[in-house]
Design a protein around this motif. Structure first.
Motif, PDB file in Angstrom:
ATOM      1  N   GLN A   7       0.827  -1.212   0.000  1.00 26.20           N
ATOM      2  CA  GLN A   7       0.000   0.000   0.000  1.00 26.20           C
ATOM      3  C   GLN A   7       0.861   1.262   0.000  1.00 26.20           C
ATOM      4  O   GLN A   7       0.584   2.217  -0.722  1.00 26.20           O
ATOM      5  N   ILE A   8       1.911   1.272   0.797  1.00 24.54           N
ATOM      6  CA  ILE A   8       2.786   2.444   0.844  1.00 24.54           C
ATOM      7  C   ILE A   8       3.568   2.563  -0.460  1.00 24.54           C
ATOM      8  O   ILE A   8       3.696   3.647  -1.023  1.00 24.54           O
ATOM      9  N   MET A   9       4.069   1.441  -0.977  1.00 27.39           N
ATOM     10  CA  MET A   9       4.803   1.489  -2.248  1.00 27.39           C
ATOM     11  C   MET A   9       3.897   1.989  -3.363  1.00 27.39           C
ATOM     12  O   MET A   9       4.324   2.756  -4.225  1.00 27.39           O
ATOM     13  N   ASP A  10       2.639   1.582  -3.346  1.00 28.77           N
ATOM     14  CA  ASP A  10       1.679   2.023  -4.352  1.00 28.77           C
ATOM     15  C   ASP A  10       1.538   3.540  -4.331  1.00 28.77           C
ATOM     16  O   ASP A  10       1.389   4.170  -5.372  1.00 28.77           O
ATOM     17  N   ASN A  11       1.612   4.149  -3.147  1.00 29.38           N
ATOM     18  CA  ASN A  11       1.507   5.602  -3.026  1.00 29.38           C
ATOM     19  C   ASN A  11       2.805   6.317  -3.380  1.00 29.38           C
ATOM     20  O   ASN A  11       2.780   7.445  -3.865  1.00 29.38           O
ATOM     21  N   LEU A  12       3.949   5.677  -3.152  1.00 35.84           N
ATOM     22  CA  LEU A  12       5.244   6.318  -3.398  1.00 35.84           C
ATOM     23  C   LEU A  12       5.704   6.211  -4.846  1.00 35.84           C
ATOM     24  O   LEU A  12       6.278   7.142  -5.384  1.00 35.84           O
ATOM     25  N   ALA A  13       5.489   5.059  -5.461  1.00 36.24           N
ATOM     26  CA  ALA A  13       6.054   4.783  -6.779  1.00 36.24           C
ATOM     27  C   ALA A  13       5.322   5.532  -7.884  1.00 36.24           C
ATOM     28  O   ALA A  13       4.118   5.749  -7.814  1.00 36.24           O
ATOM     29  N   GLU A  14       6.091   5.906  -8.895  1.00 39.75           N
ATOM     30  CA  GLU A  14       5.545   6.564 -10.076  1.00 39.75           C
ATOM     31  C   GLU A  14       6.138   5.915 -11.321  1.00 39.75           C
ATOM     32  O   GLU A  14       7.198   5.277 -11.255  1.00 39.75           O
ATOM     33  N   THR A  15       5.479   6.102 -12.440  1.00 43.93           N
ATOM     34  CA  THR A  15       6.002   5.592 -13.708  1.00 43.93           C
ATOM     35  C   THR A  15       7.411   6.121 -13.923  1.00 43.93           C
ATOM     36  O   THR A  15       7.663   7.313 -13.774  1.00 43.93           O
ATOM     37  N   GLY A  16       8.313   5.208 -14.254  1.00 40.03           N
ATOM     38  CA  GLY A  16       9.700   5.581 -14.515  1.00 40.03           C
ATOM     39  C   GLY A  16      10.642   5.331 -13.357  1.00 40.03           C
ATOM     40  O   GLY A  16      11.858   5.362 -13.538  1.00 40.03           O
ATOM     41  N   ASP A  17      10.121   5.085 -12.157  1.00 40.04           N
ATOM     42  CA  ASP A  17      10.992   4.759 -11.029  1.00 40.04           C
ATOM     43  C   ASP A  17      11.688   3.429 -11.316  1.00 40.04           C
ATOM     44  O   ASP A  17      11.072   2.476 -11.787  1.00 40.04           O
ATOM     45  N   VAL A  18      12.966   3.376 -11.030  1.00 38.51           N
ATOM     46  CA  VAL A  18      13.782   2.208 -11.351  1.00 38.51           C
ATOM     47  C   VAL A  18      14.028   1.369 -10.100  1.00 38.51           C
ATOM     48  O   VAL A  18      14.297   1.897  -9.027  1.00 38.51           O
ATOM     49  N   LEU A  19      13.923   0.053 -10.273  1.00 38.82           N
ATOM     50  CA  LEU A  19      14.245  -0.906  -9.217  1.00 38.82           C
ATOM     51  C   LEU A  19      15.561  -1.572  -9.593  1.00 38.82           C
ATOM     52  O   LEU A  19      15.722  -2.028 -10.730  1.00 38.82           O
ATOM     53  N   LEU A  20      16.502  -1.633  -8.671  1.00 42.49           N
ATOM     54  CA  LEU A  20      17.776  -2.304  -8.904  1.00 42.49           C
ATOM     55  C   LEU A  20      17.875  -3.488  -7.953  1.00 42.49           C
ATOM     56  O   LEU A  20      17.544  -3.376  -6.780  1.00 42.49           O
ATOM     57  N   PHE A  21      18.355  -4.621  -8.472  1.00 40.08           N
ATOM     58  CA  PHE A  21      18.402  -5.854  -7.705  1.00 40.08           C
ATOM     59  C   PHE A  21      19.833  -6.356  -7.564  1.00 40.08           C
ATOM     60  O   PHE A  21      20.597  -6.329  -8.525  1.00 40.08           O
ATOM     61  N   SER A  22      20.161  -6.854  -6.386  1.00 37.96           N
ATOM     62  CA  SER A  22      21.406  -7.582  -6.127  1.00 37.96           C
ATOM     63  C   SER A  22      20.996  -8.978  -5.692  1.00 37.96           C
ATOM     64  O   SER A  22      20.561  -9.174  -4.566  1.00 37.96           O
ATOM     65  N   SER A  23      21.123  -9.924  -6.602  1.00 41.09           N
ATOM     66  CA  SER A  23      20.675 -11.286  -6.333  1.00 41.09           C
ATOM     67  C   SER A  23      21.848 -12.162  -5.910  1.00 41.09           C
ATOM     68  O   SER A  23      23.005 -11.830  -6.129  1.00 41.09           O
ATOM     69  N   LYS A  24      21.511 -13.296  -5.328  1.00 41.55           N
ATOM     70  CA  LYS A  24      22.530 -14.280  -4.959  1.00 41.55           C
ATOM     71  C   LYS A  24      22.553 -15.368  -6.021  1.00 41.55           C
ATOM     72  O   LYS A  24      21.573 -15.610  -6.693  1.00 41.55           O
ATOM     73  N   GLY A  25      23.685 -16.025  -6.152  1.00 41.01           N
ATOM     74  CA  GLY A  25      23.806 -17.106  -7.110  1.00 41.01           C
ATOM     75  C   GLY A  25      24.952 -16.859  -8.075  1.00 41.01           C
ATOM     76  O   GLY A  25      25.532 -15.769  -8.126  1.00 41.01           O
ATOM     77  N   ALA A  26      25.277 -17.881  -8.843  1.00 36.11           N
ATOM     78  CA  ALA A  26      26.417 -17.819  -9.755  1.00 36.11           C
ATOM     79  C   ALA A  26      26.189 -16.835 -10.904  1.00 36.11           C
ATOM     80  O   ALA A  26      27.054 -15.997 -11.197  1.00 36.11           O
ATOM     81  N   MET A  27      25.050 -16.924 -11.585  1.00 34.01           N
ATOM     82  CA  MET A  27      24.810 -16.049 -12.743  1.00 34.01           C
ATOM     83  C   MET A  27      24.718 -14.583 -12.338  1.00 34.01           C
ATOM     84  O   MET A  27      25.336 -13.729 -12.996  1.00 34.01           O
ATOM     85  N   PRO A  28      23.990 -14.238 -11.275  1.00 34.71           N
ATOM     86  CA  PRO A  28      24.011 -12.829 -10.859  1.00 34.71           C
ATOM     87  C   PRO A  28      25.417 -12.337 -10.538  1.00 34.71           C
ATOM     88  O   PRO A  28      25.769 -11.202 -10.861  1.00 34.71           O
ATOM     89  N   LYS A  29      26.241 -13.184  -9.929  1.00 33.93           N
ATOM     90  CA  LYS A  29      27.612 -12.788  -9.609  1.00 33.93           C
ATOM     91  C   LYS A  29      28.413 -12.528 -10.890  1.00 33.93           C
ATOM     92  O   LYS A  29      29.184 -11.566 -10.966  1.00 33.93           O
ATOM     93  N   VAL A  30      28.204 -13.351 -11.920  1.00 37.56           N
ATOM     94  CA  VAL A  30      28.877 -13.145 -13.213  1.00 37.56           C
ATOM     95  C   VAL A  30      28.463 -11.798 -13.803  1.00 37.56           C
ATOM     96  O   VAL A  30      29.294 -11.026 -14.282  1.00 37.56           O
ATOM     97  N   ILE A  31      27.170 -11.510 -13.766  1.00 38.68           N
ATOM     98  CA  ILE A  31      26.661 -10.239 -14.292  1.00 38.68           C
ATOM     99  C   ILE A  31      27.253  -9.068 -13.517  1.00 38.68           C
ATOM    100  O   ILE A  31      27.684  -8.061 -14.100  1.00 38.68           O
TER     101      ILE A  31
END
Length: 101
Positions: free
Chosen positions: A38-62
């Motif tokens: 609910q709070i994210m729905d109120n804060l986020a707008e079109t164009g806001d970018v989400l960045l991810f740091s994932s675990k695992g071999a392929m994310p580490k390669v990237i």
């Protein structure tokens, strides 16, 4: 940008002053809690970018190949009617739009 910084500060204040059982769940970010949909729905707008740091071999390669701590990105979009969605690309689905909550 200032609007988002201020909104994030307000959300952080709300997180710090709420009972964790109410709207927020324990997590590793934002002072150990997660923003409710609910709070994210109120804060986020079109164009806001989400960045991810994932675990695992392929994310580490990237991360190593891009010299970044992030391995995936997505973007918020609000569709007709105001529903919050995420636009992202993946190897499995290609480019896709999915509802946030």
């Amino acid at each position: 940008l200032r609007k988002h910084i201020d909104a994030g500060a307000r959300a952080q204040w709300e997180v710090q002053n709420k009972d964790p059982g109410e709207e927020f769940e324990r997590n590793w970010w934002l002072n150990g809690r997660r923003i409710s949909p609910q709070i994210m729905d109120n804060l986020a707008e079109t164009g806001d970018v989400l960045l991810f740091s994932s675990k695992g071999a392929m994310p580490k390669v990237i991360q190593l190949a891009s010299n970044s701590r992030y391995d995936h990105a997505a973007m918020f979009i609000k569709i007709k009617g105001g529903a919050l969605c995420v636009l992202e690309s993946s190897a499995e689905l290609g480019v896709a739009v999915s509802y946030w909550a």
